[in-house]
Design a protein around this motif. Structure first.
Motif, PDB file in Angstrom:
ATOM      1  N   LEU A 187       0.839  -1.196   0.000  1.00 13.62           N
ATOM      2  CA  LEU A 187       0.000   0.000   0.000  1.00 13.62           C
ATOM      3  C   LEU A 187       0.879   1.253   0.000  1.00 13.62           C
ATOM      4  CD1 LEU A 187      -2.644  -0.977   2.718  1.00 13.62           C
ATOM      5  CD2 LEU A 187      -2.722  -1.395   0.248  1.00 13.62           C
ATOM      6  N   SER A 188       0.397   2.250  -0.726  1.00 13.18           N
ATOM      7  CA  SER A 188       1.049   3.555  -0.638  1.00 13.18           C
ATOM      8  C   SER A 188       0.727   4.136   0.736  1.00 13.18           C
ATOM      9  CB  SER A 188       0.525   4.491  -1.735  1.00 13.18           C
ATOM     10  OG  SER A 188      -0.815   4.854  -1.457  1.00 13.18           O
ATOM     11  N   LYS A 189       1.399   5.211   1.121  1.00 11.55           N
ATOM     12  CA  LYS A 189       1.113   5.839   2.422  1.00 11.55           C
ATOM     13  C   LYS A 189      -0.354   6.269   2.508  1.00 11.55           C
ATOM     14  CE  LYS A 189       5.162   7.397   4.774  1.00 11.55           C
ATOM     15  NZ  LYS A 189       5.153   6.342   5.757  1.00 11.55           N
ATOM     16  N   ASP A 190      -0.852   6.896   1.434  1.00 13.55           N
ATOM     17  CA  ASP A 190      -2.250   7.335   1.437  1.00 13.55           C
ATOM     18  C   ASP A 190      -3.203   6.143   1.549  1.00 13.55           C
ATOM     19  OD1 ASP A 190      -1.601  10.010   1.306  1.00 13.55           O
ATOM     20  OD2 ASP A 190      -1.908  10.165  -0.869  1.00 13.55           O
ATOM     21  N   GLU A 191      -2.923   5.077   0.806  1.00 14.46           N
ATOM     22  CA  GLU A 191      -3.769   3.885   0.875  1.00 14.46           C
ATOM     23  C   GLU A 191      -3.734   3.276   2.271  1.00 14.46           C
ATOM     24  OE1 GLU A 191      -3.472   2.143  -3.692  1.00 14.46           O
ATOM     25  OE2 GLU A 191      -1.850   1.713  -2.264  1.00 14.46           O
ATOM     26  N   GLU A 192      -2.549   3.201   2.848  1.00 16.04           N
ATOM     27  CA  GLU A 192      -2.416   2.617   4.181  1.00 16.04           C
ATOM     28  C   GLU A 192      -3.177   3.444   5.222  1.00 16.04           C
ATOM     29  OE1 GLU A 192       0.847   1.243   7.529  1.00 16.04           O
ATOM     30  OE2 GLU A 192       1.566   1.959   5.587  1.00 16.04           O
ATOM     31  N   HIS A 193      -3.039   4.757   5.162  1.00  7.70           N
ATOM     32  CA  HIS A 193      -3.748   5.620   6.120  1.00  7.70           C
ATOM     33  C   HIS A 193      -5.265   5.489   5.953  1.00  7.70           C
ATOM     34  CE1 HIS A 193      -0.265   7.554   7.887  1.00  7.70           C
ATOM     35  NE2 HIS A 193       0.228   7.732   6.675  1.00  7.70           N
ATOM     36  N   ALA A 194      -5.729   5.456   4.715  1.00  9.61           N
ATOM     37  CA  ALA A 194      -7.170   5.306   4.460  1.00  9.61           C
ATOM     38  C   ALA A 194      -7.658   3.951   4.948  1.00  9.61           C
ATOM     39  CB  ALA A 194      -7.467   5.485   2.973  1.00  9.61           C
ATOM     40  N   TRP A 195      -6.889   2.900   4.660  1.00  8.34           N
ATOM     41  CA  TRP A 195      -7.293   1.552   5.056  1.00  8.34           C
ATOM     42  C   TRP A 195      -7.343   1.424   6.576  1.00  8.34           C
ATOM     43  CZ3 TRP A 195     -10.107  -2.215   3.956  1.00  8.34           C
ATOM     44  CH2 TRP A 195      -9.940  -3.464   4.541  1.00  8.34           C
ATOM     45  N   ARG A 196      -6.330   1.939   7.252  1.00  8.22           N
ATOM     46  CA  ARG A 196      -6.297   1.843   8.716  1.00  8.22           C
ATOM     47  C   ARG A 196      -7.433   2.659   9.352  1.00  8.22           C
ATOM     48  NH1 ARG A 196      -1.535  -0.285  11.166  1.00  8.22           N
ATOM     49  NH2 ARG A 196      -0.076  -0.981   9.558  1.00  8.22           N
ATOM     50  N   ALA A 197      -7.720   3.813   8.804  1.00 11.22           N
ATOM     51  CA  ALA A 197      -8.829   4.620   9.325  1.00 11.22           C
ATOM     52  C   ALA A 197     -10.158   3.902   9.112  1.00 11.22           C
ATOM     53  CB  ALA A 197      -8.837   5.994   8.653  1.00 11.22           C
ATOM     54  N   PHE A 198     -10.314   3.281   7.958  1.00 14.53           N
ATOM     55  CA  PHE A 198     -11.547   2.543   7.663  1.00 14.53           C
ATOM     56  C   PHE A 198     -11.687   1.335   8.587  1.00 14.53           C
ATOM     57  CE2 PHE A 198     -13.915  -0.624   5.100  1.00 14.53           C
ATOM     58  CZ  PHE A 198     -15.122   0.040   5.046  1.00 14.53           C
ATOM     59  N   ARG A 199     -10.596   0.607   8.812  1.00 11.38           N
ATOM     60  CA  ARG A 199     -10.628  -0.545   9.731  1.00 11.38           C
ATOM     61  C   ARG A 199     -11.011  -0.093  11.135  1.00 11.38           C
ATOM     62  NH1 ARG A 199      -5.155  -3.492   9.398  1.00 11.38           N
ATOM     63  NH2 ARG A 199      -5.862  -4.082  11.469  1.00 11.38           N
ATOM     64  N   ARG A 200     -10.485   1.035  11.566  1.00 11.96           N
ATOM     65  CA  ARG A 200     -10.833   1.561  12.894  1.00 11.96           C
ATOM     66  C   ARG A 200     -12.321   1.896  12.955  1.00 11.96           C
ATOM     67  NH1 ARG A 200     -10.392   6.763  15.605  1.00 11.96           N
ATOM     68  NH2 ARG A 200     -10.397   6.327  17.828  1.00 11.96           N
ATOM     69  N   LEU A 201     -12.840   2.503  11.881  1.00 15.15           N
ATOM     70  CA  LEU A 201     -14.267   2.808  11.822  1.00 15.15           C
ATOM     71  C   LEU A 201     -15.097   1.529  11.901  1.00 15.15           C
ATOM     72  CD1 LEU A 201     -16.608   4.853  11.339  1.00 15.15           C
ATOM     73  CD2 LEU A 201     -16.281   4.414   8.895  1.00 15.15           C
ATOM     74  N   LEU A 202     -14.670   0.488  11.185  1.00 14.12           N
ATOM     75  CA  LEU A 202     -15.399  -0.778  11.189  1.00 14.12           C
ATOM     76  C   LEU A 202     -15.402  -1.436  12.566  1.00 14.12           C
ATOM     77  CD1 LEU A 202     -14.337  -2.475   7.826  1.00 14.12           C
ATOM     78  CD2 LEU A 202     -16.527  -1.403   8.382  1.00 14.12           C
ATOM     79  N   THR A 203     -14.454  -1.108  13.397  1.00 15.60           N
ATOM     80  CA  THR A 203     -14.406  -1.630  14.760  1.00 15.60           C
ATOM     81  C   THR A 203     -15.172  -0.723  15.719  1.00 15.60           C
ATOM     82  OG1 THR A 203     -12.266  -2.671  14.352  1.00 15.60           O
ATOM     83  CG2 THR A 203     -12.875  -2.289  16.653  1.00 15.60           C
ATOM     84  N   ALA A 204     -14.852   0.561  15.696  1.00 12.89           N
ATOM     85  CA  ALA A 204     -15.381   1.497  16.691  1.00 12.89           C
ATOM     86  C   ALA A 204     -16.882   1.747  16.528  1.00 12.89           C
ATOM     87  CB  ALA A 204     -14.622   2.822  16.616  1.00 12.89           C
TER      88      ALA A 204
END
Length: 149
Positions: free
Chosen positions: A6-23
């Motif tokens: 993943l690019s930095k932007d992709e990684e940041h977006a993916w991690r933020a989305f995963r956090r949303l899916l949990t929280a």
């Protein structure tokens, strides 16, 4: 085979989305349980059945909508039936299946739970997005959710 890192932007977006899916589901679930004693799965079953003709729908179709196995939903439905929220009837088109029916008691429970749940959805999610953001979210969510398996 090369790993498509993943690019930095992709990684940041993916991690933020995963956090949303949990929280977000965890917070909505806590609110729903506190306010109505229902689980998210209970609410999904009740609200879906409330929208169907005669408040009835085949278990196999509801299981597909929820992306659950028939067995898993059948066990969950048995627990809901024991609480008087739904009934099960034989499916005339599928000898091994059944039709789930939302009882009057289940509809009452849903009617009491819905305002609390919708306030939670608004406070924890919708009120933090602009109309344009909601439109983009709907478009993206539909596109990704509708991808074939």
């Amino acid at each position: 085979m090369d790993t498509p890192w993943l690019s930095k932007d992709e990684e940041h977006a993916w991690r933020a989305f995963r956090r949303l899916l949990t929280a977000l589901p965890a917070r909505l679930s806590r609110d729903l349980a506190r306010d109505s004693g229902l689980s998210p799965a209970d609410y999904e079953v009740l609200s879906t059945l409330s929208e169907k003709p005669n408040r009835r729908w085949a278990l196999k179709d509801l299981a597909a909508k929820m992306e659950w196995s028939r067995s898993r939903l059948s066990h969950h439905a048995a627990r809901m039936q024991a609480r008087g929220l739904i009934d099960k009837e034989p499916d005339p088109q599928d000898a091994r299946g059944c039709i789930l029916h939302l009882t009057d008691e289940g509809l009452t429970v849903l009617d009491e739970a819905a305002p609390h749940h919708l306030r939670s959805v608004r406070a924890r999610f919708l009120d933090h997005l602009s109309p344009d953001e909601l439109a983009v979210l709907r478009k993206l969510s539909t596109r990704v959710a509708d991808l074939p398996d």
